[in-house]
Design a protein around this motif. Structure first.
Motif, PDB file in Angstrom:
ATOM      1  N   GLY A 237      38.142  47.395  40.313  1.00  0.00           N
ATOM      2  CA  GLY A 237      38.381  45.960  40.354  1.00  0.00           C
ATOM      3  C   GLY A 237      37.726  45.346  41.576  1.00  0.00           C
ATOM      4  N   ALA A 238      37.106  44.168  41.413  1.00  0.00           N
ATOM      5  CA  ALA A 238      36.464  43.469  42.525  1.00  0.00           C
ATOM      6  C   ALA A 238      36.868  42.007  42.487  1.00  0.00           C
ATOM      7  CB  ALA A 238      34.944  43.598  42.439  1.00  0.00           C
ATOM      8  N   GLN A 239      37.433  41.535  43.588  1.00  0.00           N
ATOM      9  CA  GLN A 239      37.940  40.170  43.624  1.00  0.00           C
ATOM     10  C   GLN A 239      37.491  39.485  44.906  1.00  0.00           C
ATOM     11  OE1 GLN A 239      42.150  39.916  42.897  1.00  0.00           O
ATOM     12  NE2 GLN A 239      41.967  37.843  42.142  1.00  0.00           N
ATOM     13  N   GLY A 240      36.971  38.269  44.783  1.00  0.00           N
ATOM     14  CA  GLY A 240      36.612  37.470  45.942  1.00  0.00           C
ATOM     15  C   GLY A 240      35.124  37.477  46.257  1.00  0.00           C
ATOM     16  N   ALA A 241      34.657  36.392  46.865  1.00  0.00           N
ATOM     17  CA  ALA A 241      33.238  36.258  47.194  1.00  0.00           C
ATOM     18  C   ALA A 241      32.775  37.339  48.160  1.00  0.00           C
ATOM     19  CB  ALA A 241      32.985  34.870  47.791  1.00  0.00           C
ATOM     20  N   GLY A 242      33.697  37.893  48.954  1.00  0.00           N
ATOM     21  CA  GLY A 242      33.339  38.929  49.907  1.00  0.00           C
ATOM     22  C   GLY A 242      32.853  40.210  49.247  1.00  0.00           C
ATOM     23  N   LYS A 243      33.104  40.372  47.935  1.00  0.00           N
ATOM     24  CA  LYS A 243      32.655  41.574  47.228  1.00  0.00           C
ATOM     25  C   LYS A 243      31.316  41.355  46.505  1.00  0.00           C
ATOM     26  CE  LYS A 243      36.118  44.183  48.351  1.00  0.00           C
ATOM     27  NZ  LYS A 243      37.226  44.565  47.487  1.00  0.00           N
TER      28      LYS A 243
END
Length: 252
Positions: free
Chosen positions: A197-203
């Motif tokens: 799972g990847a969440q957020g602009a930082g990823k």
């Protein structure tokens, strides 16, 4: 040979998608066999699972839940991965069976804890002591660190080259706390499904390096369950640098 890759861009519904896939794979597995064997991770993934798992419709008495990695700290320490599940799931929802979890014995040294945990996993899979067969988890839910690490497999660390030990100690983690145990690639890559799972602009940038550039210096990019499936779930922000349907074919 690369594992089949599914990439799901899900708006801002990463939590719901991860939990939905967990329920789906659990129930599909239990329709075919008596036990569902799951590996879970720490960080934001732990929070998602610990807060939402109790709502899933499944026979939890047939689940066995292991840890993809663990920090060698007491379970009441904020860094303890099992501690997250204990506080947010088991302490709040007593009907969820505590016996489903197989925590790492963090009262031991990292080395001894790793040896014991590998024995625990082999026993749960019905393997005899001394077996060299690699167990195959039904599902591993893994995280993506900002440096591309997953479980406690970090860039440029010697454990990336481990070929035989299934659960390894780490005494010098570049991310605190330094003492941990972790699944290694032989065990991870034998899973039937590896789910990220990847969440957020930082990823966004790290996800591009993994899925578009196939940057093998990143531990996540080396997760390759060749006899199983590889799934990435990303919110719109995390997927902002991904165009089309990514593959894991090596780039020239």
């Amino acid at each position: 040979m690369s594992a089949p890759l599914d990439f799901y861009q899900v708006g801002d519904a990463v939590c719901d998608e991860l939990l939905g896939l967990l329920e789906k794979f659990a129930n599909e597995t239990l329709a075919k066999q008596d036990t569902f064997r799951l590996g879970v991770s720490g960080g934001s993934v732990a929070t998602i699972l610990a807060e939402g798992m109790h709502d899933l419709r499944s026979d939890f008495s047939k689940w066995q839940i292991f840890f993809c990695d663990e920090r060698i700290v007491p379970e009441d320490d904020k860094e303890s991965t099992y501690g997250v599940y204990k506080r947010d799931l088991l302490d709040n929802y007593p009907k969820f069976p505590k016996a489903a979890f197989y925590p790492v014995n963090c009262k031991l040294s990292a080395t001894d804890a790793a040896v014991e945990y590998e024995k625990t996993i082999r026993k749960a899979f019905g393997q005899k002591e001394g077996s060299t067969e690699v167990p195959s988890f039904d599902l591993l839910i893994l995280g993506i660190g900002p440096d591309g690490h997953t479980a406690s497999l970090f860039p440029e660390h010697p454990l990336l080259e481990e070929k035989t030990v299934l659960i390894a100690p780490i005494e010098n983690s570049p991310k605190p706390p330094p003492k941990r145990v972790t699944m290694t690639y032989p065990l991870i890559n034998s899973a039937k499904v590896c789910l990220f799972g990847a969440q957020g602009a930082g990823k966004a940038q790290i996800l591009k390096r993994i899925l578009v550039d196939n940057d093998q210096s990143l531990p996540v990019a080396r997760v390759n369950p060749t006899k199983g499936r590889l799934i990435f779930v990303a919110c719109d922000e995390a997927a902002s640098l991904i165009e089309g349907n990514p593959s894991r074919e090596a780039k020239p």
